[in-house]
Scaffold this motif. Sequence first.
Motif, short mmCIF file in Angstrom:
data_model
loop_
_atom_site.label_atom_id
_atom_site.label_comp_id
_atom_site.label_asym_id
_atom_site.label_seq_id
_atom_site.Cartn_x
_atom_site.Cartn_y
_atom_site.Cartn_z
N PRO A 6 -6.90 -3.63 6.40
CA PRO A 6 -5.73 -4.39 5.97
C PRO A 6 -4.62 -4.43 7.00
O PRO A 6 -3.83 -5.37 7.03
CB PRO A 6 -5.28 -3.66 4.70
N ALA A 182 -2.82 -5.58 2.66
CA ALA A 182 -4.06 -5.24 1.96
C ALA A 182 -4.46 -6.37 1.01
O ALA A 182 -5.66 -6.66 0.85
CB ALA A 182 -3.90 -3.94 1.19
N ALA A 185 -5.92 -9.25 3.11
CA ALA A 185 -7.31 -8.96 3.50
C ALA A 185 -8.24 -9.03 2.30
O ALA A 185 -9.38 -9.53 2.40
CB ALA A 185 -7.36 -7.56 4.14
#
Length: 478
Positions: A6, A182, A185
């Motif tokens: 991430p 995060a 991603a």
Amino acid sequence: MTPLHPMTWQSPVVTGPWYDVIEPATDAVLTRVRSAGPSDVTASVARAAAAQRSWAARPAADRAAVLRRAGDLLVAHGDELREWLVRESGSVPGKAHFELSVATQECYEAAALATRPTGQVLSSTAPRLAYTQRVPVGVVGVIAPFNAPLVLSLRSVAPALALGNAVVLKPDPRTAVSGGLALGALFHAAGLPTDLLHVLPGGPDPGRQLLVDPHVPVISFTGSTRTGRSVAETAGRHLKRTHLELGGNSALIVLDDADLEAALSAGAWGTFFHQGQICMTTGRHLVHASHYEEYVERLAAKADALIVGDPHRDKVHLGPLIDREQTRTVHDLVKASVAAGAVIRAGGTHDGPYYRPTVLTGVDDDTPAYAQEVFGPVAPVRPFTTLDEAAALAAAGPYGLSLGIITRDAARGRELAERIPTGIAHINDQTVGDEALAPFGGTGVSGTGTRFGGDANADAFTELRWITVDADVPAHPF
């Protein structure tokens, strides 16, 4: 399994300077993140608005599939994400596990939301079909905090995407990875089309730009009451719909018939969980006079027995506060409370960011750590003698987020809860709790009402249209 990585994902338009993301337990640099500026917000919103139209036109089942895959990926990459929560936000592993579990359910509940009915047929005074239809608002701006960064970002991002919107997310700069990158991603890996989620780390400037951008009709903000007022004022001038989840100073009431052992466990957890850095934290312990002295003595003993330290490297009950400024704020409130007459029964000290669990007695309406949200591991305890007094004490003050009542008589607890205005009430539990399917929100200065969970998500992130269909054009007087 391929890691999410991430910290290497970023929105394509972010052009600002790089800054260090710091581990609060050690002051070590975890990674470097590129920050966004106002021009990056403008560019991200334009790209998000262009991508949103085709996303909204996709079958609801397609959107639901992306959200389900995101939930599956949270499970598959749980170890990686839990470590980021521990190291970046100072969470102990148990709190990180709980947060990841709730975040996973947010994705699955959002997937179900995507395929729910979008309206209803209405009666009409004319011979025609009349119905309502929920439609996406377009681009949703999300401003998220540091304390539970993954779930407090995702609980807006996931339902907004599921309902056909695009999202521009500004995470707290201190938790830019677990609260922002995060998610970028995660949704990229889940197959979300490009430009539907932009993540813009940074300080106040990108947040302010989100509030004034004319192509962002809805803002979802989670943070302090002080900042929330400013957000509401700015958004109000631009006639934006704003959903505010703000601070709390929640009361736990221990009645005369309570199981004291259970009450103490609940009270300690409600105040000391995640170092008290939760909006629903038990900020006021109201204990019947018959239990008061024993409750204080035993709560102080529990506080003294808790281990405070680095949650990544040691087995501890409490980790660090998020930064030096927060540590200073908590300690200043404790010192001001003592100066006002409060007595420290446990804690009241810190070693760097590690604040000892603290118990205060001798508090009244004017004691700073009793009257204000501390956002630290501080438990002010105050006695009462009657239900009327307990209700008045719990209802006093401007906050209205959560409430806990401990009693052997659940019906009595429910009757008492009805006298105290809060958005959340738990009979026979402490004040901290979160489930993706439950409505969440506060009254007073704790926020602008329920806006997360179940039907509240649809209200937050769609517009409701009235549509009529006539077989023929009716005759009109002109």
